[in-house]
Scaffold this motif. Structure first.
Motif, mmCIF file in Angstrom:
data_model
loop_
_atom_site.group_PDB
_atom_site.id
_atom_site.type_symbol
_atom_site.label_atom_id
_atom_site.label_comp_id
_atom_site.label_asym_id
_atom_site.label_seq_id
_atom_site.Cartn_x
_atom_site.Cartn_y
_atom_site.Cartn_z
ATOM 1 N N HIS A 149 0.819 -1.206 0.000
ATOM 2 C CA HIS A 149 0.000 0.000 0.000
ATOM 3 C C HIS A 149 0.850 1.253 0.000
ATOM 4 O O HIS A 149 0.494 2.288 0.579
ATOM 5 N N HIS A 150 1.995 1.180 -0.668
ATOM 6 C CA HIS A 150 2.803 2.356 -0.934
ATOM 7 C C HIS A 150 2.441 2.893 -2.313
ATOM 8 O O HIS A 150 1.836 2.197 -3.128
ATOM 9 N N ALA A 151 2.802 4.126 -2.569
ATOM 10 C CA ALA A 151 2.357 4.807 -3.790
ATOM 11 C C ALA A 151 3.094 4.314 -5.022
ATOM 12 O O ALA A 151 4.281 3.983 -4.970
ATOM 13 N N PHE A 152 2.382 4.309 -6.148
ATOM 14 C CA PHE A 152 2.962 3.928 -7.435
ATOM 15 C C PHE A 152 3.266 5.161 -8.291
ATOM 16 O O PHE A 152 3.481 5.045 -9.488
ATOM 17 N N THR A 153 3.256 6.318 -7.661
ATOM 18 C CA THR A 153 3.716 7.559 -8.285
ATOM 19 C C THR A 153 4.622 8.261 -7.284
ATOM 20 O O THR A 153 4.683 7.873 -6.107
ATOM 21 N N GLY A 154 5.293 9.316 -7.747
ATOM 22 C CA GLY A 154 6.214 10.015 -6.870
ATOM 23 C C GLY A 154 5.540 10.859 -5.809
ATOM 24 O O GLY A 154 6.147 11.204 -4.808
ATOM 25 N N SER A 155 4.271 11.197 -6.011
ATOM 26 C CA SER A 155 3.551 12.044 -5.058
ATOM 27 C C SER A 155 2.117 11.540 -4.942
ATOM 28 O O SER A 155 1.353 11.594 -5.895
ATOM 29 N N CYS A 156 1.772 11.043 -3.754
ATOM 30 C CA CYS A 156 0.429 10.483 -3.561
ATOM 31 C C CYS A 156 0.054 10.593 -2.088
ATOM 32 O O CYS A 156 0.182 9.641 -1.324
ATOM 33 N N TYR A 157 -0.370 11.780 -1.683
ATOM 34 C CA TYR A 157 -0.880 12.003 -0.336
ATOM 35 C C TYR A 157 0.086 11.590 0.763
ATOM 36 O O TYR A 157 -0.315 11.116 1.820
ATOM 37 N N GLY A 158 1.379 11.706 0.499
ATOM 38 C CA GLY A 158 2.367 11.417 1.526
ATOM 39 C C GLY A 158 2.724 9.963 1.687
ATOM 40 O O GLY A 158 3.535 9.618 2.563
ATOM 41 N N GLY A 288 -18.919 -4.623 -27.114
ATOM 42 C CA GLY A 288 -18.024 -3.908 -28.011
ATOM 43 C C GLY A 288 -17.888 -2.455 -27.625
ATOM 44 O O GLY A 288 -17.795 -1.571 -28.462
ATOM 45 N N ALA A 289 -17.883 -2.188 -26.311
ATOM 46 C CA ALA A 289 -17.890 -0.814 -25.835
ATOM 47 C C ALA A 289 -16.578 -0.109 -26.123
ATOM 48 O O ALA A 289 -15.529 -0.711 -26.196
ATOM 49 N N THR A 290 -16.673 1.193 -26.292
ATOM 50 C CA THR A 290 -15.495 2.030 -26.402
ATOM 51 C C THR A 290 -15.572 3.088 -25.322
ATOM 52 O O THR A 290 -16.551 3.203 -24.604
ATOM 53 N N GLY A 291 -14.533 3.881 -25.195
ATOM 54 C CA GLY A 291 -14.542 4.871 -24.133
ATOM 55 C C GLY A 291 -13.714 6.076 -24.515
ATOM 56 O O GLY A 291 -13.339 6.266 -25.653
ATOM 57 N N THR A 292 -13.440 6.908 -23.526
ATOM 58 C CA THR A 292 -12.637 8.086 -23.750
ATOM 59 C C THR A 292 -11.497 8.142 -22.771
ATOM 60 O O THR A 292 -11.559 7.518 -21.705
ATOM 61 N N ALA A 293 -10.449 8.852 -23.121
ATOM 62 C CA ALA A 293 -9.329 8.981 -22.199
ATOM 63 C C ALA A 293 -9.713 9.887 -21.052
ATOM 64 O O ALA A 293 -10.548 10.752 -21.165
ATOM 65 N N ALA A 294 -9.110 9.648 -19.898
ATOM 66 C CA ALA A 294 -9.368 10.460 -18.722
ATOM 67 C C ALA A 294 -8.049 10.906 -18.130
ATOM 68 O O ALA A 294 -6.993 10.658 -18.666
ATOM 69 N N THR A 295 -8.116 11.563 -17.001
ATOM 70 C CA THR A 295 -6.938 12.103 -16.366
ATOM 71 C C THR A 295 -6.361 11.112 -15.378
ATOM 72 O O THR A 295 -7.089 10.536 -14.582
ATOM 73 N N ALA A 296 -5.055 10.915 -15.420
ATOM 74 C CA ALA A 296 -4.412 10.051 -14.458
ATOM 75 C C ALA A 296 -4.278 10.777 -13.140
ATOM 76 O O ALA A 296 -4.356 11.986 -13.051
ATOM 77 N N GLY A 297 -4.032 9.980 -12.098
ATOM 78 C CA GLY A 297 -3.755 10.580 -10.807
ATOM 79 C C GLY A 297 -4.769 10.170 -9.780
ATOM 80 O O GLY A 297 -5.612 9.321 -10.017
ATOM 81 N N PRO A 298 -4.720 10.723 -8.593
ATOM 82 C CA PRO A 298 -5.533 10.266 -7.479
ATOM 83 C C PRO A 298 -6.983 10.714 -7.592
ATOM 84 O O PRO A 298 -7.259 11.821 -8.027
ATOM 85 N N VAL A 299 -7.870 9.851 -7.198
ATOM 86 C CA VAL A 299 -9.266 10.212 -7.033
ATOM 87 C C VAL A 299 -9.630 10.147 -5.561
ATOM 88 O O VAL A 299 -10.365 10.952 -5.055
ATOM 89 N N GLU A 300 -9.075 9.188 -4.891
ATOM 90 C CA GLU A 300 -9.212 9.134 -3.447
ATOM 91 C C GLU A 300 -7.891 8.658 -2.893
ATOM 92 O O GLU A 300 -7.303 7.717 -3.383
ATOM 93 N N GLY A 301 -7.418 9.321 -1.877
ATOM 94 C CA GLY A 301 -6.133 8.973 -1.303
ATOM 95 C C GLY A 301 -6.265 7.991 -0.171
ATOM 96 O O GLY A 301 -7.297 7.889 0.462
ATOM 97 N N HIS A 302 -5.190 7.273 0.099
ATOM 98 C CA HIS A 302 -5.126 6.331 1.202
ATOM 99 C C HIS A 302 -3.899 6.650 2.040
ATOM 100 O O HIS A 302 -3.159 5.777 2.435
ATOM 101 N N GLY A 303 -3.669 7.913 2.248
ATOM 102 C CA GLY A 303 -2.480 8.306 2.962
ATOM 103 C C GLY A 303 -2.637 8.194 4.463
ATOM 104 O O GLY A 303 -3.691 7.935 4.960
#
Length: 303
Positions: A149-158, A288-303
């Motif tokens: 449960h450590h972050a997979f990015t360089g900055s994620c709620y500490g 056969g669904a398709t979708g759209t790109a979205a923004t990466a990053g946190p939606v809810e933190g677990h810090g």
């Protein structure tokens, strides 16, 4: 540990079936940096009739990201529960802090609600009998929430960060913990700690063949003591195909079980059918669904 960031919930409501393939403009973009538009996978893949469906890899073979099911093909909703426990919380558990929630599992069974549990490997090591019990119940499926449960990015709620060369190993270590606990049928889905990911993380996990699973409804149960507020937030957010993120840790989400007692019958009154995430992903491919790109990053933190 879980820290709710409600302002980011809007990032999740971005399409009919939102499948994120390349979530940032560079390999080390900070969470929340605008994503680069990408063509989503056209279908899901199932290696065998008994294997859970997964989304096809994205451009350059990046790990695909699933956020919600089809808005147009049935009123389904997937309740997902994060079993959070960081790699260094053993002493707190030994001192009596409860990171499990047997009453919540019992309520889901009593109400006959299918659900997907995203476990950390550390949680499975602490509660192997409960992990095995959840894993053998056909109502439920067990998915991966990392080992540490450590972050997979360089900055994620500490949260401490997992170096990119160790990301896949951390994920695999969780699957190994599930096997030790006796979970025989863990599904190939991964949820990033804190909801934080970027292109580097998607690349690192790609050889593991998993589909990353986010959500489009934040329950607000993190550290909440008001079950009515959690209930209201879920009921106001759910749409056909929604994936709801909740938690099954008594110390960090004490109101969740009480909220479920109202959420489940109210959604059923509205015509919703509860499903596991695997059913939503499988139905998306069949349609056969398709979708759209979205923004990466946190939606809810677990810090």
């Amino acid at each position: 540990m879980i820290t709710l960031v409600r302002r980011s919930a809007a990032l999740c409501a971005l399409g009919v079936l939102t499948t994120v393939l390349a979530g940032c403009s560079g390999d080390t973009a900070a969470p929340g940096h605008p994503g680069r538009p990408a063509r989503p996978p056209a279908a899901t893949t199932a290696p065998s009739p008994s294997a859970p469906p997964t989304l096809a890899p994205g451009p350059a073979g990046l790990t695909p990201v699933f956020m919600n099911g089809s808005r147009a093909h049935g009123r389904t909703v997937a309740l997902t529960f994060d079993a959070d426990m960081t790699a260094d919380q053993g002493p707190r558990a030994a001192a009596g802090e409860k990171f499990d929630n047997p009453a919540l599992v019992a309520t889901l069974r009593r109400l006959k609600v299918p659900a997907t549990f995203f476990m950390t490997g550390r949680w499975a090591d602490e509660y192997p009998a409960q992990a095995k019990d959840i894993g053998k119940d056909p109502l439920f499926e067990v998915a991966n929430h990392s080992y540490s449960h450590h972050a997979f990015t360089g900055s994620c709620y500490g949260l401490p960060a997992v170096p990119a060369p160790r990301m896949r190993a951390d994920m695999q270590r969780a699957f190994d913990a599930f096997r030790r606990a006796g979970v025989e049928r863990a599904v190939p889905y991964f949820r990033f700690p804190g909801g934080c990911y970027d292109r580097r993380a998607l690349r690192a996990l790609a050889p593991g063949g998993v589909t990353a699973v986010q959500w489009d409804v934040v329950s607000g149960d993190a550290f909440a003591t008001d079950s009515a507020a959690v209930t209201r937030q879920v009921l106001e957010g759910v749409r056909p195909g929604s994936v709801v993120v909740m938690h099954c840790t008594r110390s960090a989400a004490p109101a969740t079980e009480r909220a479920l007692r109202t959420i489940v019958p109210k959604l059923r009154e509205r015509g919703f059918r509860f499903v596991r995430v695997s059913e939503q992903i499988g139905s998306a491919g069949a349609a056969g669904a398709t979708g759209t790109a979205a923004t990466a990053g946190p939606v809810e933190g677990h810090g």
